[in-house]
Design a protein around this motif. Sequence first.
Motif, short mmCIF file in Angstrom:
data_model
loop_
_atom_site.label_atom_id
_atom_site.label_comp_id
_atom_site.label_asym_id
_atom_site.label_seq_id
_atom_site.Cartn_x
_atom_site.Cartn_y
_atom_site.Cartn_z
N ASN A 285 0.81 -1.07 0.04
CA ASN A 285 0.03 0.00 -0.03
C ASN A 285 0.80 1.27 -0.09
O ASN A 285 1.17 1.82 1.00
CB ASN A 285 -0.89 0.17 1.19
CG ASN A 285 -1.77 1.13 1.15
OD1 ASN A 285 -1.77 2.02 0.38
ND2 ASN A 285 -2.95 1.05 2.11
N PHE A 286 1.34 1.55 -1.12
CA PHE A 286 2.23 2.73 -1.33
C PHE A 286 1.46 4.10 -0.92
O PHE A 286 2.11 5.16 -0.86
CB PHE A 286 2.81 3.01 -2.78
CG PHE A 286 3.63 1.90 -3.15
CD1 PHE A 286 4.90 1.78 -2.24
CD2 PHE A 286 3.35 0.82 -3.98
CE1 PHE A 286 6.10 0.94 -2.42
CE2 PHE A 286 4.50 -0.09 -4.19
CZ PHE A 286 5.75 -0.15 -3.45
N GLY A 287 0.16 4.29 -0.91
CA GLY A 287 -0.36 5.22 -0.33
C GLY A 287 -0.16 5.54 1.01
O GLY A 287 -0.04 6.94 1.00
N ASN B 273 5.21 10.89 3.44
CA ASN B 273 6.45 11.30 2.82
C ASN B 273 7.66 10.50 2.96
O ASN B 273 8.80 10.95 2.90
CB ASN B 273 6.56 12.68 3.08
CG ASN B 273 5.50 13.47 3.05
OD1 ASN B 273 4.86 13.60 1.85
ND2 ASN B 273 5.22 14.51 3.84
N MET C 22 2.82 5.14 2.57
CA MET C 22 4.17 5.70 2.34
C MET C 22 4.12 7.13 1.66
O MET C 22 4.74 8.14 2.46
CB MET C 22 5.01 4.75 1.57
CG MET C 22 5.06 3.58 2.08
SD MET C 22 6.18 2.13 1.29
CE MET C 22 8.02 3.24 1.14
N SER C 23 3.37 7.37 0.77
CA SER C 23 2.88 8.86 0.30
C SER C 23 2.41 9.78 1.25
O SER C 23 2.98 11.11 1.46
CB SER C 23 2.17 8.70 -0.91
OG SER C 23 2.54 7.98 -1.96
N LYS C 24 1.63 9.29 2.09
CA LYS C 24 0.99 10.16 3.00
C LYS C 24 2.12 10.47 4.25
O LYS C 24 2.07 11.49 4.76
CB LYS C 24 -0.21 9.40 3.91
CG LYS C 24 -1.50 9.38 2.73
CD LYS C 24 -2.40 8.84 3.50
CE LYS C 24 -3.92 8.58 2.53
NZ LYS C 24 -5.12 7.71 3.26
N PRO D 12 9.92 7.89 0.54
CA PRO D 12 10.28 7.56 -0.82
C PRO D 12 10.18 6.02 -0.91
O PRO D 12 10.39 5.19 0.05
CB PRO D 12 11.48 8.04 -0.95
CG PRO D 12 11.82 9.03 -0.04
CD PRO D 12 11.14 8.71 1.28
N ARG D 13 9.71 5.40 -1.97
CA ARG D 13 9.55 3.91 -2.13
C ARG D 13 10.76 3.27 -2.01
O ARG D 13 10.56 1.81 -1.97
CB ARG D 13 8.57 3.68 -3.56
CG ARG D 13 7.50 4.25 -3.48
CD ARG D 13 6.48 3.87 -4.88
NE ARG D 13 5.31 4.19 -4.98
CZ ARG D 13 4.29 3.94 -5.89
NH1 ARG D 13 4.75 3.23 -6.75
NH2 ARG D 13 3.21 4.35 -5.98
#
Length: 206
Positions: free
Chosen positions: A9-11, A17, A13-15, A19-20
């Motif tokens: 769930n990269f969402g 901040n 990680m985006s929330k 990096p992938r």
Amino acid sequence: LYSRSENKNFGIMSKLNIPRDKIIIGTVARLSSEKNIEYAISLVAKNKAWHLIVVGDGPRRHSLGRYIELNNITNVTLVGHRENVAEYYNIFDAFMLTSKAEGTPISILEAMSFCLPVYCTDVGEIRKSYSHLQGIRYLTGEPDLDYNIIESTLEKDLFYEDLRAYVIDNNDIKKISKVFFEKLLFGTAEFIMPSDNTYVLPGEYI
């Protein structure tokens, strides 16, 4: 619920901040002194390719935030209490537990069910229960040595199916219920209420 998803769930990680390409080390714990979260933070802070996500809340939340701020640590995130903790396990590449004292921590079993490599202190019943399993590595309390243990073995997307197999074989709810009913409720165990004349010795789980 406690099984690895094919897709992270990269969402989340985006929330946060993050990096992938970061290697995500996670811990799930009550933020109290015996959990020794500062030690986990200090280890991860040494390597900017790693990012520590701490899931949980407790009396040490404010002081941990201050510790991160005063030491200008940018690769640690305290997310507080979360009901959807399984989603966080699914973005971890490894699990870390740095407690000074434990019994048999449920969080390790949860991490194992996600096939995550585990880095943990040698406390409680952990070594006795899991020493034969690959993917469980023991921290020593010596910062340089522990950093080297992690750095030399930690890889992104390195999962251990045998850890999940162990949980399924030994901690399935039906098997646990069978032990409870057969050996405790209807077995030969004798229950005695402690009094001033009795001393309760430490024991172990059946």
